[in-house]
Design a protein around this motif. Structure first.
Motif, PDB file in Angstrom:
ATOM      1  N   PRO A   4      53.790  43.212  16.441  1.00  0.00           N
ATOM      2  CA  PRO A   4      52.342  43.347  16.618  1.00  0.00           C
ATOM      3  C   PRO A   4      51.973  43.550  18.079  1.00  0.00           C
ATOM      4  CG  PRO A   4      52.947  41.056  16.179  1.00  0.00           C
ATOM      5  CD  PRO A   4      54.170  41.889  15.951  1.00  0.00           C
ATOM      6  N   ARG A   5      50.946  44.354  18.281  1.00  0.00           N
ATOM      7  CA  ARG A   5      50.497  44.629  19.637  1.00  0.00           C
ATOM      8  C   ARG A   5      49.863  43.384  20.243  1.00  0.00           C
ATOM      9  NH1 ARG A   5      46.647  49.604  19.898  1.00  0.00           N
ATOM     10  NH2 ARG A   5      46.751  48.968  22.096  1.00  0.00           N
ATOM     11  N   ARG A   6      50.085  43.210  21.536  1.00  0.00           N
ATOM     12  CA  ARG A   6      49.479  42.094  22.237  1.00  0.00           C
ATOM     13  C   ARG A   6      48.017  42.396  22.515  1.00  0.00           C
ATOM     14  NH1 ARG A   6      54.521  41.351  26.449  1.00  0.00           N
ATOM     15  NH2 ARG A   6      55.714  39.846  25.238  1.00  0.00           N
ATOM     16  N   SER A   7      47.221  41.360  22.449  1.00  0.00           N
ATOM     17  CA  SER A   7      45.787  41.503  22.686  1.00  0.00           C
ATOM     18  C   SER A   7      45.477  41.317  24.168  1.00  0.00           C
ATOM     19  CB  SER A   7      45.014  40.475  21.850  1.00  0.00           C
ATOM     20  OG  SER A   7      43.663  40.405  22.268  1.00  0.00           O
ATOM     21  N   PHE A   8      44.856  42.325  24.754  1.00  0.00           N
ATOM     22  CA  PHE A   8      44.447  42.221  26.158  1.00  0.00           C
ATOM     23  C   PHE A   8      43.455  41.080  26.329  1.00  0.00           C
ATOM     24  CE2 PHE A   8      41.131  43.162  29.284  1.00  0.00           C
ATOM     25  CZ  PHE A   8      41.884  43.218  30.446  1.00  0.00           C
ATOM     26  N   PHE A   9      42.509  40.962  25.410  1.00  0.00           N
ATOM     27  CA  PHE A   9      41.503  39.900  25.501  1.00  0.00           C
ATOM     28  C   PHE A   9      42.144  38.524  25.482  1.00  0.00           C
ATOM     29  CE2 PHE A   9      37.606  42.396  23.724  1.00  0.00           C
ATOM     30  CZ  PHE A   9      37.516  43.045  24.944  1.00  0.00           C
ATOM     31  N   ALA A  10      43.155  38.328  24.632  1.00  0.00           N
ATOM     32  CA  ALA A  10      43.798  37.016  24.522  1.00  0.00           C
ATOM     33  C   ALA A  10      44.490  36.628  25.816  1.00  0.00           C
ATOM     34  CB  ALA A  10      44.796  37.022  23.362  1.00  0.00           C
ATOM     35  N   TYR A  11      45.268  37.544  26.371  1.00  0.00           N
ATOM     36  CA  TYR A  11      46.016  37.230  27.595  1.00  0.00           C
ATOM     37  C   TYR A  11      45.085  37.135  28.809  1.00  0.00           C
ATOM     38  CZ  TYR A  11      50.606  37.479  25.446  1.00  0.00           C
ATOM     39  OH  TYR A  11      51.723  37.213  24.682  1.00  0.00           O
ATOM     40  N   ALA A  12      44.036  37.961  28.837  1.00  0.00           N
ATOM     41  CA  ALA A  12      43.071  37.869  29.934  1.00  0.00           C
ATOM     42  C   ALA A  12      42.334  36.538  29.869  1.00  0.00           C
ATOM     43  CB  ALA A  12      42.081  39.032  29.867  1.00  0.00           C
ATOM     44  N   SER A  13      42.018  36.097  28.657  1.00  0.00           N
ATOM     45  CA  SER A  13      41.363  34.804  28.489  1.00  0.00           C
ATOM     46  C   SER A  13      42.260  33.673  28.974  1.00  0.00           C
ATOM     47  CB  SER A  13      40.999  34.590  27.017  1.00  0.00           C
ATOM     48  OG  SER A  13      40.519  33.282  26.799  1.00  0.00           O
ATOM     49  N   ALA A  14      43.547  33.737  28.607  1.00  0.00           N
ATOM     50  CA  ALA A  14      44.489  32.697  29.046  1.00  0.00           C
ATOM     51  C   ALA A  14      44.607  32.671  30.566  1.00  0.00           C
ATOM     52  CB  ALA A  14      45.853  32.931  28.402  1.00  0.00           C
ATOM     53  N   LEU A  15      44.708  33.851  31.173  1.00  0.00           N
ATOM     54  CA  LEU A  15      44.810  33.922  32.633  1.00  0.00           C
ATOM     55  C   LEU A  15      43.569  33.336  33.302  1.00  0.00           C
ATOM     56  CD1 LEU A  15      46.127  34.966  35.276  1.00  0.00           C
ATOM     57  CD2 LEU A  15      44.950  37.137  34.871  1.00  0.00           C
ATOM     58  N   LEU A  16      42.398  33.775  32.859  1.00  0.00           N
ATOM     59  CA  LEU A  16      41.153  33.324  33.486  1.00  0.00           C
ATOM     60  C   LEU A  16      40.896  31.847  33.212  1.00  0.00           C
ATOM     61  CD1 LEU A  16      38.898  36.426  32.718  1.00  0.00           C
ATOM     62  CD2 LEU A  16      39.805  35.732  34.939  1.00  0.00           C
ATOM     63  N   GLY A  17      41.240  31.392  32.004  1.00  0.00           N
ATOM     64  CA  GLY A  17      41.056  29.984  31.686  1.00  0.00           C
ATOM     65  C   GLY A  17      41.910  29.084  32.554  1.00  0.00           C
ATOM     66  N   LEU A  18      43.183  29.449  32.710  1.00  0.00           N
ATOM     67  CA  LEU A  18      44.095  28.645  33.535  1.00  0.00           C
ATOM     68  C   LEU A  18      43.712  28.704  35.014  1.00  0.00           C
ATOM     69  CD1 LEU A  18      47.467  29.554  31.763  1.00  0.00           C
ATOM     70  CD2 LEU A  18      46.312  27.334  31.735  1.00  0.00           C
ATOM     71  N   LEU A  19      43.328  29.892  35.487  1.00  0.00           N
ATOM     72  CA  LEU A  19      42.894  30.011  36.885  1.00  0.00           C
ATOM     73  C   LEU A  19      41.617  29.208  37.128  1.00  0.00           C
ATOM     74  CD1 LEU A  19      43.534  33.784  37.753  1.00  0.00           C
ATOM     75  CD2 LEU A  19      44.912  31.799  38.363  1.00  0.00           C
ATOM     76  N   SER A  20      40.707  29.199  36.151  1.00  0.00           N
ATOM     77  CA  SER A  20      39.480  28.421  36.282  1.00  0.00           C
ATOM     78  C   SER A  20      39.796  26.931  36.350  1.00  0.00           C
ATOM     79  CB  SER A  20      38.537  28.707  35.101  1.00  0.00           C
ATOM     80  OG  SER A  20      38.131  30.052  35.090  1.00  0.00           O
ATOM     81  N   LEU A  21      40.736  26.500  35.520  1.00  0.00           N
ATOM     82  CA  LEU A  21      41.134  25.086  35.541  1.00  0.00           C
ATOM     83  C   LEU A  21      41.728  24.716  36.900  1.00  0.00           C
ATOM     84  CD1 LEU A  21      41.399  22.451  33.974  1.00  0.00           C
ATOM     85  CD2 LEU A  21      43.586  23.287  33.067  1.00  0.00           C
ATOM     86  N   MET A  22      42.537  25.611  37.457  1.00  0.00           N
ATOM     87  CA  MET A  22      43.095  25.371  38.792  1.00  0.00           C
ATOM     88  C   MET A  22      41.992  25.357  39.845  1.00  0.00           C
ATOM     89  SD  MET A  22      46.523  27.742  38.723  1.00  0.00           S
ATOM     90  CE  MET A  22      47.645  27.698  37.330  1.00  0.00           C
ATOM     91  N   GLY A  23      40.988  26.242  39.659  1.00  0.00           N
ATOM     92  CA  GLY A  23      39.878  26.271  40.600  1.00  0.00           C
ATOM     93  C   GLY A  23      39.104  24.963  40.606  1.00  0.00           C
ATOM     94  N   VAL A  24      38.873  24.384  39.417  1.00  0.00           N
ATOM     95  CA  VAL A  24      38.193  23.094  39.336  1.00  0.00           C
ATOM     96  C   VAL A  24      39.022  22.011  40.012  1.00  0.00           C
ATOM     97  CG1 VAL A  24      37.413  21.294  37.736  1.00  0.00           C
ATOM     98  CG2 VAL A  24      36.881  23.691  37.270  1.00  0.00           C
ATOM     99  N   ALA A  25      40.343  22.064  39.805  1.00  0.00           N
ATOM    100  CA  ALA A  25      41.230  21.098  40.467  1.00  0.00           C
ATOM    101  C   ALA A  25      41.109  21.205  41.982  1.00  0.00           C
ATOM    102  CB  ALA A  25      42.674  21.321  40.020  1.00  0.00           C
ATOM    103  N   CYS A  26      40.959  22.444  42.495  1.00  0.00           N
ATOM    104  CA  CYS A  26      40.792  22.633  43.941  1.00  0.00           C
ATOM    105  C   CYS A  26      39.506  21.985  44.440  1.00  0.00           C
ATOM    106  CB  CYS A  26      40.782  24.127  44.280  1.00  0.00           C
ATOM    107  SG  CYS A  26      42.398  24.931  44.154  1.00  0.00           S
ATOM    108  N   PHE A  27      38.432  22.028  43.629  1.00  0.00           N
ATOM    109  CA  PHE A  27      37.187  21.368  44.008  1.00  0.00           C
ATOM    110  C   PHE A  27      37.338  19.853  44.018  1.00  0.00           C
ATOM    111  CE2 PHE A  27      34.886  25.367  43.123  1.00  0.00           C
ATOM    112  CZ  PHE A  27      34.008  25.361  44.197  1.00  0.00           C
TER     113      PHE A  27
END
Length: 369
Positions: A4-27
């Protein structure tokens, strides 16, 4: 059965979600997780607005992927990470005054660099790429790990580089030469610094290829079987320190001004990503003036006649002077395969690759492919 083809939306969501969590940790822990030098590049409002955009995008794209029944587990990671980031304060998280700590991690440098690099190069490589290559190509997790290591540990790398060069630079002081160089306009200092640094790095680069024990470290960089903007991050920690020390030393000894060195550092960051990028643009005569993707791709080619050429990082002129310049005249000609000549000599995975130069073993069962 077709995969099955990978979903761009799924992987982009995972990337942005994890980066956002790291950003909150930085705050929450700015004195421990953010780099003092890099904090001067951006302000609090910019970081908060970017965090808000990342959270919203992670929620929207993750939800769409789940509703479309595409890579739901990956999309759930994105939505879950964004949810946790919101519960921890989101873009409204408050933080105390940043204190002084002897050491800190560059997590903010990692988050912003990965976000903006992906934002620029993923679309460029999608539409202008020479090779059809998914951002999630084999080995991408390993290269993200290298990207994380080199950015998060940036302060420790700087400490090691400074320690290895400052004493030697102090002993090799040439006051008259320093005065002459610093009397030049910054733009001229910059051009000279690029040439001097590139010559120093090209000589070391050639030593990496021709000295067996040094090659064990450098082979990690050449082990990537696919070339894109992220592949350039795959560098052994020891090589990072050795190369940066070798490049910084002549710049310090010759006494280039801080603005000239800072401009050179910016060029290094940009060109290192660009040279490895999967961009099939025809640059014409510029390929003989600057190191661009096709030039450096031939250095990574898995072809015997290209194992000892194109060592320059910035200027092909350096290779011309060293007698190591080699480039097909036909700009449509690109390497068909990348990687070390003996694949079995480099194992898979970031940890195994870092241990590899120190092991007696010369071949591995689980190797890069």
């Amino acid at each position: 059965m077709a995969r099955p083809r990978r979903s761009f939306f799924a992987y982009a969501s995972a990337l942005l979600g994890l980066l956002s969590l790291m950003g909150v940790a930085c705050f929450h822990f700015p004195d421990l997780l953010t780099s003092r030098e890099f904090r001067a590049v951006y302000n609090e409002q910019f970081a908060r607005h970017l965090l808000l955009v990342g959270l919203a995008a992670a929620f929207i794209m993750g939800t769409l992927a789940i509703l479309r029944d595409r890579n739901k587990r990956i999309a759930t990671i994105g939505v879950g990470s964004a949810t946790l980031a919101v519960l921890l304060g989101g873009s409204n998280v408050q933080f105390d005054a940043i204190g002084q700590t002897p050491y800190s991690l560059g997590l903010d440098w990692f988050v912003l660099s990965l976000f903006f690099s992906a934002l620029v190069f993923v679309p460029l490589e999608r539409y202008l790429g020479k090779h059809v290559l998914s951002p999630l190509r084999p080995g991408w997790r390993t290269d993200v790990g290298y990207f994380f290591m080199s950015h998060v540990l940036v302060q420790f790398i700087l400490i090691l580089v400074t320690a290895s060069t400052s004493t030697i630079a102090g002993l090799a002081a040439f006051p008259a030469l320093k005065t002459l160089i610093q009397s030049m306009p910054v733009w001229l200092q910059f051009l000279i610094a690029v040439f001097v640094a590139d010559m120093a790095q090209a000589l070391l680069h050639r030593a990496y290829h021709n000295t067996p024990w040094l090659w064990r470290f450098h082979a990690v960089h050449h082990s990537s079987r696919h070339m894109d903007w992220l592949a350039g991050s795959r560098i052994h920690f020891v090589e990072i320190v050795m190369t940066r020390s070798c490049v910084l030393l002549p710049l310090l000894v010759l006494g280039f001004s801080t603005p000239a060195i800072n401009a050179y550092v910016i060029l290094v960051g940009l060109q290192a990503v660009l040279a490895h990028a999967n961009l099939g643009i025809r640059f014409g005569w510029l390929e003989y003036l600057l190191v661009l993707p096709r030039y450096h791709h031939w250095h990574h080619a898995r072809q015997q006649e290209y194992v000892d050429v194109n060592y320059a990082i910035h200027l092909p002129l350096v290779d011309m002077l060293m007698g190591t310049f080699k480039l097909p005249r036909d700009q449509r000609e690109w390497p068909q395969e990348y990687g070390v000549m003996k694949l079995e000599t480099v194992p898979k995975g970031l940890l195994n690759q870092h241990l590899m130069p120190f092991r007696a073993r010369r071949t591995f069962d689980e190797y890069v492919d």
